[in-house]
Design an enzyme around this catalytic site. Sequence first.
Site, mmCIF file in Angstrom:
data_model
loop_
_atom_site.group_PDB
_atom_site.id
_atom_site.type_symbol
_atom_site.label_atom_id
_atom_site.label_comp_id
_atom_site.label_asym_id
_atom_site.label_seq_id
_atom_site.Cartn_x
_atom_site.Cartn_y
_atom_site.Cartn_z
ATOM 1 C CG ASP A 12 4.739 -0.987 3.785
ATOM 2 O OD1 ASP A 12 5.694 -1.777 3.803
ATOM 3 O OD2 ASP A 12 3.721 -1.152 3.085
ATOM 4 C CG ASP A 171 -0.142 -1.964 2.636
ATOM 5 O OD1 ASP A 171 -0.614 -2.914 1.975
ATOM 6 O OD2 ASP A 171 1.056 -1.905 2.971
#
Length: 231
Positions: A12, A171
Amino acid sequence: MSNLGGISVIFDLDGTLVDSEPNYYEAGRQILAEHGVPDFTWADHEQYVGISTQETVAHWKQRYRLRASVEDLIAAKNRRYLELARASTRAYPEIRKFVELLAAEGVPLAVASGSSPEAIAAILAVTGLDTQFRTVVSADEAAHGKPAPDVFLEAARRLGAAPADCVVVEDAAPGAAAAHAADMRCIALPYVAAQADAPEFATADLLLRGGQAEFTARAAYDWLVRTTRAS
């Protein structure tokens, strides 16, 4: 010979590779203020961490009864964000080391993000991470954003990797859910500490509850080597 033969790693971007959430918050706060919403707070912003810009703005329009179109709001938010991002974006040092460790071993790498293609390109360029990532997928290029698995599956397709051979670094809870739905292993570093108990994070194979403060490149690399050999 690589210790990680056959493994691909998909990162990500926002909150994982780079600390971009403050810029996203500021861009959103400014745009909403211009449309009559003067009190958008960081706590409000945290609800949208890990969700695509498209879905975030669509929710704003409904929540705040904004008159502007979703398309116009997205364009304005992206413009403002890019101005802020090009001026100041920081890559997390330990994550950068982790990327460099993997790249040195020839591990295929990709970015799969809810940000626009323009924002991803700008961030990778300003941080110098563009030299490590040739494969980049935006949620704009997928039918559904996270928590759907589409962006991760498309990244795997472009890498020529089976989902089961991919490890996702994330995250946000929607990203952890997307990795699980894609049948990929997941290293989770919760950006919002209060969300570490979210059920989506319970599906992660390695959950670092302290987020970036707890992450080290060497520990993550050693974990990958151990679990790869075990499988």
